[in-house]
Design a protein around this motif. Structure first.
Motif, PDB file in Angstrom:
ATOM      1  N   THR A  43       0.864  -1.034  -0.250  1.00  0.00           N
ATOM      2  CA  THR A  43       0.266   0.196  -0.041  1.00  0.00           C
ATOM      3  C   THR A  43       1.154   1.353  -0.012  1.00  0.00           C
ATOM      4  OG1 THR A  43      -0.618  -0.078   2.107  1.00  0.00           O
ATOM      5  CG2 THR A  43      -2.051  -1.597   0.962  1.00  0.00           C
TER       6      THR A  43
ATOM      7  N   ALA B 170       0.314   5.452   0.930  1.00  0.00           N
ATOM      8  CA  ALA B 170      -0.650   6.041   1.918  1.00  0.00           C
ATOM      9  C   ALA B 170      -0.310   7.211   1.982  1.00  0.00           C
ATOM     10  CB  ALA B 170      -1.334   5.465   3.072  1.00  0.00           C
TER      11      ALA B 170
ATOM     12  N   CYS C 105      -5.153  13.290  -1.607  1.00  0.00           N
ATOM     13  CA  CYS C 105      -5.342  12.231  -2.285  1.00  0.00           C
ATOM     14  C   CYS C 105      -6.690  11.387  -3.063  1.00  0.00           C
ATOM     15  CB  CYS C 105      -3.957  11.051  -1.852  1.00  0.00           C
ATOM     16  SG  CYS C 105      -1.970  12.127  -1.244  1.00  0.00           S
TER      17      CYS C 105
ATOM     18  N   ALA D  25      -7.138   7.591  -5.090  1.00  0.00           N
ATOM     19  CA  ALA D  25      -6.558   6.251  -5.894  1.00  0.00           C
ATOM     20  C   ALA D  25      -7.928   5.964  -6.954  1.00  0.00           C
ATOM     21  CB  ALA D  25      -6.604   5.195  -5.034  1.00  0.00           C
TER      22      ALA D  25
ATOM     23  N   LEU E 254      -1.450   5.719  -6.507  1.00  0.00           N
ATOM     24  CA  LEU E 254      -2.583   6.823  -5.763  1.00  0.00           C
ATOM     25  C   LEU E 254      -2.031   8.306  -6.576  1.00  0.00           C
ATOM     26  CD1 LEU E 254      -3.125   7.879  -2.830  1.00  0.00           C
ATOM     27  CD2 LEU E 254      -0.611   8.096  -2.739  1.00  0.00           C
TER      28      LEU E 254
ATOM     29  N   CYS F  35      -1.849  12.597  -6.058  1.00  0.00           N
ATOM     30  CA  CYS F  35      -1.705  13.471  -4.967  1.00  0.00           C
ATOM     31  C   CYS F  35      -1.345  15.108  -5.626  1.00  0.00           C
ATOM     32  CB  CYS F  35      -0.249  13.832  -3.580  1.00  0.00           C
ATOM     33  SG  CYS F  35      -0.742  11.740  -2.908  1.00  0.00           S
TER      34      CYS F  35
ATOM     35  N   VAL G   1       4.925  10.031   2.155  1.00  0.00           N
ATOM     36  CA  VAL G   1       4.224   8.731   1.640  1.00  0.00           C
ATOM     37  C   VAL G   1       4.484   7.539   2.720  1.00  0.00           C
ATOM     38  CG1 VAL G   1       2.749   9.517  -0.420  1.00  0.00           C
ATOM     39  CG2 VAL G   1       5.619   7.813  -0.175  1.00  0.00           C
ATOM     40  N   ARG G   2       3.716   6.656   2.927  1.00  0.00           N
ATOM     41  CA  ARG G   2       4.199   5.920   3.564  1.00  0.00           C
ATOM     42  C   ARG G   2       3.612   4.683   3.064  1.00  0.00           C
ATOM     43  NH1 ARG G   2       1.782   8.624   8.429  1.00  0.00           N
ATOM     44  NH2 ARG G   2       3.297   9.428   9.475  1.00  0.00           N
TER      45      ARG G   2
ATOM     46  N   THR H 242       1.201  -5.601   2.762  1.00  0.00           N
ATOM     47  CA  THR H 242       0.320  -6.319   3.029  1.00  0.00           C
ATOM     48  C   THR H 242       0.279  -7.455   3.977  1.00  0.00           C
ATOM     49  OG1 THR H 242      -0.704  -6.739   0.707  1.00  0.00           O
ATOM     50  CG2 THR H 242      -1.218  -4.972   1.824  1.00  0.00           C
TER      51      THR H 242
END
Length: 517
Positions: A81, A83, A90, A92, A98, A100, A126-127, A131
């Motif tokens: 991911t 984010a 931002c 999706a 993504l 922004c 961003v991070r 998953t």
């Protein structure tokens, strides 16, 4: 990619990371062009997200407006991911993408000290996280692109892979004492404070310019006599540690009394690869591998492992040393003037600055980006500056320019800069002045105040008519200039290091000229 504007970059955190031993500077473009960089990442399932930023480098200052950023990670959709980390707007538009918007723009400005020649802006963070569906060995990429008003755009593709999570911790910091030229033995210890066996790792060194390697291990990289990094294949079981010693020597031109030393940051082999893959893109030359035996590690004392296993976080993956340099070994900076000839209307070049007569090198390289000293250049009467070096500013209501120096001034080297002066009126023996160690009310510090021979801190700039009254460019006297920082290693890492985090050292500077009239 990354060949024009990204030339001299700094370290990650305390230790930094080797990219190359040296690089050939490129000629700056006539107008600023923007080139992006987004670091590679190795992620682990159930680990905290990795924070990344898009870095934007340019050949000059500028402000990007109406900035749009696109992160395309469709090759790893469902397995990672991406984010926003700073509350930016931002969306999706599809799985694995993504987008922004940054309505405030990105300011690309010169990194300190004044005249560094490095222009950088940073996009919002961003991070990136793996998953639960990610599997060990998965790999893909993130294509990061930006668009801004005025047609500015660019892209950079970074690699992402899924690996095991481990936790390395460095040994305790230690203190040492030695005179210039003396040998010092430094402990190097690392522990596994995680819950997974560490299989191979790298120690990356951030050592001061005065710290010289005495060995040439085959699993270590060097730039001349500076140690850069060492790669180890040893495994570290959970709760265990390894240690060895490094034999180094203080250079004879080490300033004394002073404190020298540095750090070693431990990272996994994959994390080291993530940080250094870019070196080929920027044209960096490979460092030199040692030709001797391997540097090996032995089991660390139990007391070290117990100390390092007490609530150690990822910020403790480094160790360090402080060497108190005893004795007296000072520095003499001597001003360099020039003698010019030309007719009225001619433009002549004054090559001025100073020389470090030694015996000690003056090393002010640090995270505050302080210049080692400052120089005043007072223009001779009857002249006007039409081009001045970057790093120089006119003092208010004067004809004197204050110029910041490099941070590392090596004994025996000259540091000069060119002023292009128009002769408005020929005045016999018109005299200006060059004053090294000039006062400066600077946020990061002023000038060198302990010069051992202040009598030679001042030199003259003399302008006279050219015999025969001919026009043209005029003559510049003095020795050939040796400008900028040494082409070898600065502060113990490499001539080229990559900025990816906060702090770190600005290790080299590119001096350029700007037009003022």
């Amino acid at each position: 990619m990354l060949k024009h504007s990204i030339r001299w970059l700094a370290g990650l955190g305390a230790a930094g990371a080797l990219v190359a031993a040296s690089v050939t500077p490129a000629v700056a473009a006539a107008a600023p062009t923007v080139e992006p960089y987004f670091q590679d990442s190795t992620l682990a399932v159930d680990a905290a997200p990795t924070t990344r930023q898009l870095f934007l480098f340019a050949d000059g200052p500028m402000v990007l407006t109406d900035v749009s950023l696109r992160y395309d990670y469709r090759s790893l959709a469902g397995r990672i991911t991406v984010a926003p980390a700073d509350g930016q707007d931002c969306t999706a538009p599809e799985a694995g993408v993504l987008v922004c918007e940054d309505p405030y723009g990105v300011d690309i400005s010169e990194l300190p000290p004044l005249g560094s020649g490095i222009y950088r802006g940073v996009a919002e963070r961003v991070r990136i996280a793996a998953t639960d569906d990610a599997q060990l060995g998965d790999s893909g990429d993130i294509a990061v692109s930006f668009e801004a008003a005025g047609g500015q755009r660019g892209s950079y593709t970074s690699q992402v892979r899924i690996g095991e999570g481990v936790d390395l911790a460095g040994g305790p910091f230690t203190d040492h004492s030695a005179e210039p030229g003396a040998k010092v033995t430094l402990p190097l210890a690392v522990a596994n404070v995680g819950d997974t066996t560490v299989r191979g790792f790298v120690a990356v060194f951030d050592l001061r310019y005065s710290i010289r390697a005495t060995d040439r291990f085959s699993n270590c990289l060097y730039s001349e006599d500076h140690l850069l990094s060492c790669q180890f294949e040893e495994e570290i079981p959970v709760g265990e540690g390894l240690s060895t010693t490094l034999n180094v020597q203080l250079a004879r031109d080490t300033y004394a009394p002073s404190n020298q030393g540095g750090y070693a940051q431990f990272m996994t082999t994959a994390d080291f690869e993530d940080l250094t893959r870019v070196r080929d893109s920027v044209g960096g030359q490979a460092a030199t591998r040692g030709s001797g035996p391997k540097l090996t590690l032995a089991e660390a004392p139990s007391r070290m492992r117990q100390a390092d296993q007490t609530d150690v976080g990822p910020g403790y993956d480094y160790t360090g040393w402080n060497v108190k340099v005893t004795g007296t070994n000072g520095t003499d900076l001597a001003a360099i003037g020039d003698a010019l000839k030309g007719s009225a209307g001619a433009v002549v070049t004054a090559t001025v600055g100073f020389r470090n007569n030694g015996p000690a090198t003056l090393d002010k390289v640090n995270a505050d980006y302080e210049a080692a000293t400052h120089t005043d250049v007072e223009l001779p009467p009857g002249t006007t500056a039409v081009e001045i070096p970057n790093g120089c500013q006119l003092r208010q209501r004067t004809r004197t320019y204050l110029c910041a120096s490099e941070m590392l001034l090596v004994a025996g080297r000259s540091y000069t800069m060119d002023f292009r002066l128009r002769i408005d009126k020929v005045i016999p023996n018109a005299r200006g002045a060059v004053r090294v160690n000039a006062p400066c009310e600077c946020p990061g510090g002023g000038s060198f105040e302990d010069d051992i021979k202040p009598a030679n801190d001042k030199a003259t700039i003399v302008v006279n008519a050219r015999p025969g009254g001919g026009g043209g460019g005029g003559d510049g006297g003095g020795a050939l200039p040796i400008t900028g920082s040494p082409t070898g290693l600065l502060a113990g890492i490499g001539g080229l290091l990559f900025i990816v985090g906060t702090g770190g050292y600005l290790l080299a500077r590119r001096r350029t000229t700007r037009f003022v009239a």
